[in-house]
Design a protein around this motif. Structure first.
Motif, short mmCIF file in Angstrom:
data_model
loop_
_atom_site.label_atom_id
_atom_site.label_comp_id
_atom_site.label_asym_id
_atom_site.label_seq_id
_atom_site.Cartn_x
_atom_site.Cartn_y
_atom_site.Cartn_z
N GLN A 31 0.92 -1.12 -0.10
CA GLN A 31 0.05 0.03 -0.14
C GLN A 31 0.93 1.23 0.00
O GLN A 31 1.73 1.37 0.69
N GLN A 32 0.53 2.26 -0.61
CA GLN A 32 1.14 3.58 -0.90
C GLN A 32 0.37 4.67 -0.86
O GLN A 32 -0.77 4.49 -1.21
N THR A 33 0.95 5.87 -0.37
CA THR A 33 0.11 7.15 -0.53
C THR A 33 0.77 7.73 -1.42
O THR A 33 1.93 8.10 -1.57
N ARG A 50 2.33 8.74 8.44
CA ARG A 50 1.76 7.92 7.48
C ARG A 50 3.18 6.91 6.85
O ARG A 50 3.14 5.83 6.65
N ALA A 51 4.11 7.87 6.57
CA ALA A 51 5.35 7.17 6.02
C ALA A 51 6.11 6.01 6.90
O ALA A 51 6.89 5.27 6.27
N ARG A 52 5.92 6.28 8.09
CA ARG A 52 6.44 5.08 9.04
C ARG A 52 5.66 3.74 8.80
O ARG A 52 6.20 2.75 9.31
N MET A 69 9.95 7.13 3.28
CA MET A 69 9.68 5.84 3.85
C MET A 69 10.15 5.73 5.25
O MET A 69 10.97 6.53 5.56
N SER A 70 9.87 4.73 6.00
CA SER A 70 10.38 4.61 7.57
C SER A 70 11.81 4.31 7.07
O SER A 70 12.41 3.84 6.27
N ALA A 71 12.81 4.68 8.10
CA ALA A 71 14.19 4.26 8.26
C ALA A 71 14.29 2.52 8.16
O ALA A 71 15.21 2.19 7.56
#
Length: 115
Positions: A31-33, A50-52, A69-71
């Motif tokens: 899923q992506q935004t 949300r990116a986390r 994106m998350s680290a």
């Protein structure tokens, strides 16, 4: 949430609408935004949260420009990064090690599957 298409819907965060895609990223369906750069700036806090959880694709002039994106996800992708080289660049010691390698006895049954 108003459905736009089977694989896409829109949500509202901090008064801004953005698209949520259920698509393919690399070899994993994820899923992506998707938001514009100005929408990302306006809703930075909520979208960085949300990116986390899922990638946030930032568009500029209607084209994908950046992905946040998350680290942890970045580290996972970097671990999967493969480096390729030419066998001609291998040292003689490496070539000899490969040629003389044998399958450990506990995996011999698997070795026969490949022959």
């Amino acid at each position: 949430m108003a459905a736009l298409a089977p694989d896409r819907m829109t949500e509202e965060i901090d008064g801004f609408g953005y698209f949520r895609y259920f698509g393919q990223i690399g070899d994993v369906g994820m899923q992506q935004t998707r938001v514009t750069a100005s929408e990302f700036q306006a809703a930075f806090g909520a979208l960085s949260d949300r990116a986390r959880r899922e990638p946030v694709v930032i568009t500029k002039h209607g084209r994908d420009s950046l992905v946040v994106m998350s680290a942890e996800e970045w580290a996972r992708l970097k671990r999967r990064d493969r480096r390729a080289g030419l066998t001609a660049d291998l040292s003689d010691a490496w070539i000899e090690a490969v040629q003389s390698a044998s399958v450990p006895s506990e995996f011999e049954r698997r070795d026969s599957e490949l022959k």
